[in-house]
Design a protein around this motif. Sequence first.
Motif, PDB file in Angstrom:
ATOM      1  N   PHE A  41      -6.821 -22.821 -25.823  1.00 63.00           N
ATOM      2  CA  PHE A  41      -5.700 -23.008 -26.161  1.00 63.00           C
ATOM      3  C   PHE A  41      -4.974 -24.280 -25.883  1.00 63.00           C
ATOM      4  N   TYR A  42      -4.267 -25.209 -27.088  1.00 67.70           N
ATOM      5  CA  TYR A  42      -4.199 -26.508 -26.677  1.00 67.70           C
ATOM      6  C   TYR A  42      -2.833 -26.816 -26.043  1.00 67.70           C
ATOM      7  N   ASP A  43      -2.506 -27.428 -25.519  1.00 69.67           N
ATOM      8  CA  ASP A  43      -0.812 -28.887 -25.071  1.00 69.67           C
ATOM      9  C   ASP A  43       0.217 -27.696 -25.570  1.00 69.67           C
ATOM     10  N   GLU A  44       0.785 -27.464 -25.980  1.00 71.84           N
ATOM     11  CA  GLU A  44       1.929 -26.391 -25.496  1.00 71.84           C
ATOM     12  C   GLU A  44       1.686 -25.121 -25.103  1.00 71.84           C
ATOM     13  N   LYS A  45       0.304 -24.592 -26.401  1.00 74.56           N
ATOM     14  CA  LYS A  45      -0.154 -23.194 -25.994  1.00 74.56           C
ATOM     15  C   LYS A  45      -0.628 -23.217 -24.647  1.00 74.56           C
ATOM     16  N   THR A  46      -0.879 -23.388 -24.143  1.00 69.34           N
ATOM     17  CA  THR A  46      -1.638 -23.367 -22.380  1.00 69.34           C
ATOM     18  C   THR A  46      -0.348 -22.566 -22.076  1.00 69.34           C
ATOM     19  N   ASN A  47       1.087 -22.897 -21.983  1.00 67.45           N
ATOM     20  CA  ASN A  47       1.719 -22.073 -21.787  1.00 67.45           C
ATOM     21  C   ASN A  47       1.745 -20.368 -22.024  1.00 67.45           C
ATOM     22  N   LEU A  48       1.013 -20.289 -22.399  1.00 69.15           N
ATOM     23  CA  LEU A  48       1.157 -18.844 -23.105  1.00 69.15           C
ATOM     24  C   LEU A  48       0.258 -17.691 -22.095  1.00 69.15           C
ATOM     25  N   LEU A  49      -0.761 -18.723 -21.520  1.00 67.72           N
ATOM     26  CA  LEU A  49      -1.713 -18.094 -19.962  1.00 67.72           C
ATOM     27  C   LEU A  49      -1.145 -18.391 -18.440  1.00 67.72           C
ATOM     28  N   ILE A  50       0.189 -18.468 -18.381  1.00 64.70           N
ATOM     29  CA  ILE A  50       0.671 -18.301 -17.356  1.00 64.70           C
ATOM     30  C   ILE A  50       0.965 -17.502 -17.018  1.00 64.70           C
ATOM     31  N   ASN A  51       1.404 -16.210 -17.140  1.00 64.80           N
ATOM     32  CA  ASN A  51       1.676 -14.739 -16.651  1.00 64.80           C
ATOM     33  C   ASN A  51       0.416 -13.813 -16.887  1.00 64.80           C
ATOM     34  N   LEU A  52      -0.842 -14.871 -17.366  1.00 61.21           N
ATOM     35  CA  LEU A  52      -1.660 -13.384 -17.253  1.00 61.21           C
ATOM     36  C   LEU A  52      -3.202 -13.752 -16.546  1.00 61.21           C
ATOM     37  N   ILE A  53      -3.555 -12.789 -15.547  1.00 65.20           N
ATOM     38  CA  ILE A  53      -4.592 -12.280 -14.878  1.00 65.20           C
ATOM     39  C   ILE A  53      -5.567 -12.177 -15.287  1.00 65.20           C
ATOM     40  N   GLN A  54      -6.939 -11.787 -14.533  1.00 69.54           N
ATOM     41  CA  GLN A  54      -7.879 -11.283 -15.055  1.00 69.54           C
ATOM     42  C   GLN A  54      -7.853 -10.208 -14.857  1.00 69.54           C
ATOM     43  N   ALA A  55      -8.539  -9.293 -15.799  1.00 72.09           N
ATOM     44  CA  ALA A  55      -8.605  -7.674 -16.008  1.00 72.09           C
ATOM     45  C   ALA A  55      -7.512  -6.996 -17.216  1.00 72.09           C
ATOM     46  N   ASP A  56      -6.110  -8.240 -17.641  1.00 71.17           N
ATOM     47  CA  ASP A  56      -5.134  -7.373 -17.727  1.00 71.17           C
ATOM     48  C   ASP A  56      -5.973  -7.579 -19.664  1.00 71.17           C
ATOM     49  N   THR A  57      -4.877  -6.723 -20.553  1.00 73.65           N
ATOM     50  CA  THR A  57      -5.778  -6.456 -21.671  1.00 73.65           C
ATOM     51  C   THR A  57      -5.318  -7.461 -22.615  1.00 73.65           C
ATOM     52  N   VAL A  58      -5.280  -7.853 -23.375  1.00 71.75           N
ATOM     53  CA  VAL A  58      -4.268  -8.664 -24.050  1.00 71.75           C
ATOM     54  C   VAL A  58      -5.030  -8.574 -25.644  1.00 71.75           C
ATOM     55  N   THR A  59      -3.580  -8.994 -26.739  1.00 74.08           N
ATOM     56  CA  THR A  59      -4.220  -8.457 -28.297  1.00 74.08           C
ATOM     57  C   THR A  59      -3.761 -10.458 -28.612  1.00 74.08           C
ATOM     58  N   ILE A  60      -4.935 -11.172 -28.559  1.00 74.29           N
ATOM     59  CA  ILE A  60      -4.205 -12.412 -29.456  1.00 74.29           C
ATOM     60  C   ILE A  60      -4.537 -13.394 -30.691  1.00 74.29           C
ATOM     61  N   ARG A  61      -3.906 -13.351 -31.290  1.00 71.50           N
ATOM     62  CA  ARG A  61      -3.609 -13.860 -32.755  1.00 71.50           C
ATOM     63  C   ARG A  61      -4.536 -15.335 -32.411  1.00 71.50           C
ATOM     64  N   PHE A  62      -5.070 -15.328 -33.481  1.00 71.97           N
ATOM     65  CA  PHE A  62      -5.697 -17.220 -33.496  1.00 71.97           C
ATOM     66  C   PHE A  62      -6.845 -17.081 -34.912  1.00 71.97           C
ATOM     67  N   THR A  63      -6.658 -18.423 -34.814  1.00 80.72           N
ATOM     68  CA  THR A  63      -7.407 -19.442 -35.997  1.00 80.72           C
ATOM     69  C   THR A  63      -8.900 -19.954 -35.575  1.00 80.72           C
ATOM     70  N   LEU A  64      -9.784 -20.042 -36.902  1.00 77.62           N
ATOM     71  CA  LEU A  64     -10.601 -20.928 -36.348  1.00 77.62           C
ATOM     72  C   LEU A  64     -10.794 -22.185 -37.121  1.00 77.62           C
ATOM     73  N   ASP A  65     -11.321 -23.062 -35.927  1.00 72.22           N
ATOM     74  CA  ASP A  65     -12.132 -24.284 -36.648  1.00 72.22           C
ATOM     75  C   ASP A  65     -13.230 -24.411 -35.927  1.00 72.22           C
ATOM     76  N   SER A  66     -13.833 -26.001 -37.422  1.00 69.22           N
ATOM     77  CA  SER A  66     -14.726 -26.395 -37.139  1.00 69.22           C
ATOM     78  C   SER A  66     -15.559 -27.690 -37.118  1.00 69.22           C
ATOM     79  N   GLU A  67     -16.097 -27.812 -36.185  1.00 67.97           N
ATOM     80  CA  GLU A  67     -16.620 -29.513 -35.801  1.00 67.97           C
ATOM     81  C   GLU A  67     -18.507 -29.646 -36.562  1.00 67.97           C
TER      82      GLU A  67
END
Length: 93
Positions: A41-67
């Motif tokens: 998660f980058y920049d402002e998207k890191t705020n999405l992780l604030i209330n998460l803890i280990q062992a939480d179940t999550v569904t995450i929408r994502f995209t792929l990037d390539s280098e």
Amino acid sequence: MKITGRIKIIGDMEVFSNGKKKQSLVISTFETKPREFEIHFYDEKTNLLINLIQADTVTIRFTLDSEVFEDKHGKSYFTHIIGLEILYKKGYY
């Protein structure tokens, strides 16, 4: 695209010299043979992780990037999973 799993690791926040922020987590899927994926998660998207803890179940929408890196030995390809949104969270109790 989206993926569902249980959080195994929430990484520390990284701040790069250009000011860009990155935080990653690792989830384990609920398949017969569970697979683990690191999601960045980058920049402002890191705020999405604030209330998460280990062992939480999550569904995450994502995209792929390539280098692509090229040196005297040829090309190397790297694929990254980039988190965009937390669609579902169920706390661990």
